[in-house]
Enzyme design. Structure first.
Site, mmCIF file in Angstrom:
data_model
loop_
_atom_site.group_PDB
_atom_site.id
_atom_site.type_symbol
_atom_site.label_atom_id
_atom_site.label_comp_id
_atom_site.label_asym_id
_atom_site.label_seq_id
_atom_site.Cartn_x
_atom_site.Cartn_y
_atom_site.Cartn_z
ATOM 1 N N ASP A 16 0.823 -1.218 0.000
ATOM 2 C CA ASP A 16 0.000 0.000 0.000
ATOM 3 C C ASP A 16 0.856 1.268 0.000
ATOM 4 O O ASP A 16 1.918 1.306 0.624
ATOM 5 C CB ASP A 16 -0.917 -0.021 1.234
ATOM 6 N N ARG A 20 -0.028 7.580 -3.009
ATOM 7 C CA ARG A 20 0.505 8.704 -2.219
ATOM 8 C C ARG A 20 1.943 9.013 -2.593
ATOM 9 O O ARG A 20 2.355 10.164 -2.639
ATOM 10 C CB ARG A 20 0.410 8.365 -0.717
ATOM 11 N N ARG A 29 -0.703 8.927 -10.403
ATOM 12 C CA ARG A 29 -0.658 7.743 -9.527
ATOM 13 C C ARG A 29 0.036 6.553 -10.199
ATOM 14 O O ARG A 29 0.680 5.741 -9.547
ATOM 15 C CB ARG A 29 -2.085 7.352 -9.105
ATOM 16 N N HIS A 33 2.597 3.211 -9.065
ATOM 17 C CA HIS A 33 2.395 1.777 -9.339
ATOM 18 C C HIS A 33 3.610 1.199 -10.073
ATOM 19 O O HIS A 33 3.996 0.060 -9.854
ATOM 20 C CB HIS A 33 1.123 1.562 -10.158
ATOM 21 N N THR A 62 -10.865 -6.922 -4.244
ATOM 22 C CA THR A 62 -12.192 -6.943 -4.869
ATOM 23 C C THR A 62 -12.838 -5.559 -4.781
ATOM 24 O O THR A 62 -13.790 -5.275 -5.497
ATOM 25 C CB THR A 62 -13.113 -7.984 -4.184
ATOM 26 N N LEU A 127 10.490 -20.983 -3.682
ATOM 27 C CA LEU A 127 9.473 -20.077 -3.127
ATOM 28 C C LEU A 127 8.115 -20.276 -3.809
ATOM 29 O O LEU A 127 8.039 -20.391 -5.028
ATOM 30 C CB LEU A 127 9.945 -18.625 -3.330
ATOM 31 N N ARG A 191 -4.896 -1.299 8.787
ATOM 32 C CA ARG A 191 -6.137 -2.024 8.470
ATOM 33 C C ARG A 191 -5.777 -3.286 7.730
ATOM 34 O O ARG A 191 -4.757 -3.342 7.056
ATOM 35 C CB ARG A 191 -7.021 -1.204 7.501
ATOM 36 N N LEU A 192 -6.693 -4.267 7.797
ATOM 37 C CA LEU A 192 -6.480 -5.487 6.997
ATOM 38 C C LEU A 192 -7.070 -5.343 5.597
ATOM 39 O O LEU A 192 -6.672 -6.049 4.682
ATOM 40 C CB LEU A 192 -7.136 -6.687 7.693
ATOM 41 N N SER A 193 -8.041 -4.429 5.441
ATOM 42 C CA SER A 193 -8.684 -4.219 4.137
ATOM 43 C C SER A 193 -9.031 -5.534 3.443
ATOM 44 O O SER A 193 -8.718 -5.743 2.268
ATOM 45 C CB SER A 193 -7.808 -3.346 3.226
HETATM 46 C C1 IPE Z 1 -5.619 -2.568 0.082
HETATM 47 O O1 IPE Z 1 -5.245 -1.277 -0.193
HETATM 48 C C2 IPE Z 1 -5.542 -3.406 -1.136
HETATM 49 C C3 IPE Z 1 -4.224 -3.537 -1.730
HETATM 50 C C4 IPE Z 1 -3.102 -3.045 -1.299
HETATM 51 C C5 IPE Z 1 -4.203 -4.331 -2.916
HETATM 52 P P1 IPE Z 1 -6.309 -0.117 -0.480
HETATM 53 O O2 IPE Z 1 -5.525 1.135 -0.542
HETATM 54 O O3 IPE Z 1 -7.116 -0.461 -1.653
HETATM 55 O O4 IPE Z 1 -7.217 -0.202 0.811
HETATM 56 P P2 IPE Z 1 -8.055 0.865 1.601
HETATM 57 O O5 IPE Z 1 -9.146 1.301 0.681
HETATM 58 O O6 IPE Z 1 -7.138 1.982 1.970
HETATM 59 O O7 IPE Z 1 -8.546 0.128 2.805
HETATM 60 C C1 IPE Z 2 -1.510 0.114 -3.397
HETATM 61 O O1 IPE Z 2 -1.317 1.479 -3.406
HETATM 62 C C2 IPE Z 2 -1.792 -0.452 -4.759
HETATM 63 C C3 IPE Z 2 -3.163 -0.899 -4.950
HETATM 64 C C4 IPE Z 2 -4.103 -0.956 -4.067
HETATM 65 C C5 IPE Z 2 -3.517 -1.320 -6.281
HETATM 66 P P1 IPE Z 2 -2.512 2.491 -3.438
HETATM 67 O O2 IPE Z 2 -2.871 2.737 -4.875
HETATM 68 O O3 IPE Z 2 -3.627 2.042 -2.567
HETATM 69 O O4 IPE Z 2 -1.836 3.785 -2.842
HETATM 70 P P2 IPE Z 2 -2.479 4.856 -1.861
HETATM 71 O O5 IPE Z 2 -3.023 4.117 -0.689
HETATM 72 O O6 IPE Z 2 -3.522 5.571 -2.630
HETATM 73 O O7 IPE Z 2 -1.333 5.720 -1.498
HETATM 74 MG MG MG Z 3 -4.103 2.414 -0.604
#
Ligand code: IPE
Ligand code: IPE
Ligand code: MG
Length: 229
Positions: A16, A20, A29, A33, A62, A127, A191-193
């Site tokens: 995650d 940002r 963004r 990635h 999801t 692995l 969070r576990l999200s």
């Molecule tokens: C969780 O991250 C999912 C992944 C890293 C793939 P998100 O950025 O999507 O989750 P929330 O919305 O902050 O909980």
């Molecule tokens: C994780 O980074 C990648 C995915 C969830 C696909 P984010 O895209 O959630 O990055 P932030 O949380 O917006 O910074």
């Molecule tokens: Mg995120």
């Protein structure tokens, strides 16, 4: 005398903070990635070198389909490209790739790359790399429940056989992935999200205050040290 150091059997990542990372630099963004994909590459090599048996990466949930069409499209394309570019290397490094999550709803192009990659790496014994793409912990429980019901209906299973271990076996398409010892979520969010809800029962959680694109080898080494102690 060489002291053998304890190595976690299964490390799981919620990758995650890509968005940002880019936004703080005034970049789109997608740049975050892209940088995140490089970190993923290094992380896989590091875990393989350390002799970790299972690495699970939460890359797309999801819930992530609700992001802008452009971002979703960029991510799907970059996952496909990443698999295409990496599978030869993984085969050589003895890395076996599995998918966890809802496979049916993935775009054809990505589904095809996943199939090719898991077929070509199927015999690898190093692995086990589990890619959580279109993954949701609750959906995973629903899928396992439906698979159990189907096996009861076709008489392969009796209702009285339903125990915790049996449910674990039915999770994630019967891959029998052991529960993670360590779950790491980068970016400081705690969070576990919807990640590994069933499997995280005994996992030690780490929330390093570093955005995923800035995550380095030394961060993982430090976490493993802390886990050991
Ligand atoms: C969780 O991250 C999912 C992944 C890293 C793939 P998100 O950025 O999507 O989750 P929330 O919305 O902050 O909980
Ligand atoms: C994780 O980074 C990648 C995915 C969830 C696909 P984010 O895209 O959630 O990055 P932030 O949380 O917006 O910074
Ligand atoms: Mg995120």
């Amino acid at each position: 005398m060489i002291e053998l150091e304890l190595i976690p059997n299964h490390v799981a990542f919620i990758c995650d903070g890509n968005g940002r990372w880019a936004e703080r630099r005034g970049l789109p963004r997608s740049f975050g990635h892209k940088k995140g994909a490089e970190v993923v590459k290094n992380l896989i090599r590091q875990c393989s070198d350390l002799g970790i048996k299972h690495l699970t990466l939460y890359l797309f949930s999801t819930e992530n389909w609700t992001r802008s069409d452009a971002e979703v499209q960029y991510l799907i394309q970059s996952f496909s490209k990443f698999l295409q570019e990496s599978r030869n290397i993984w085969t050589k490094q003895n890395i076996r790739v599995n998918h966890i999550g809802i496979f049916d709803k993935l775009p054809d192009e990505l589904a095809e790359e996943i199939n090719k990659t898991s077929n070509e790496t199927a015999r690898c014994k190093g692995l086990n790399l589990n890619l959580a793409l279109n993954y949701g912990g609750r959906k995973a429980v629903v899928q396992a429940t439906n698979a159990i019901i189907a096996d009861i209906e076709n008489k392969q299973l009796k209702p009285e056989e339903i125990k915790e271990d049996l449910i674990s076996h039915y999770m994630n398409g019967k891959l029998d992935i052991p529960n993670p010892d360590i779950i790491i979520r980068t970016s400081g969010e705690k969070r576990l999200s919807n990640f590994l809800l069933w499997e995280s029962k005994d996992s030690q959680m780490f929330f390093p205050d570093v955005l995923f694109p800035d995550f380095k080898e030394e961060h993982l080494s430090k976490i493993i040290d802390d886990w050991r102690n």
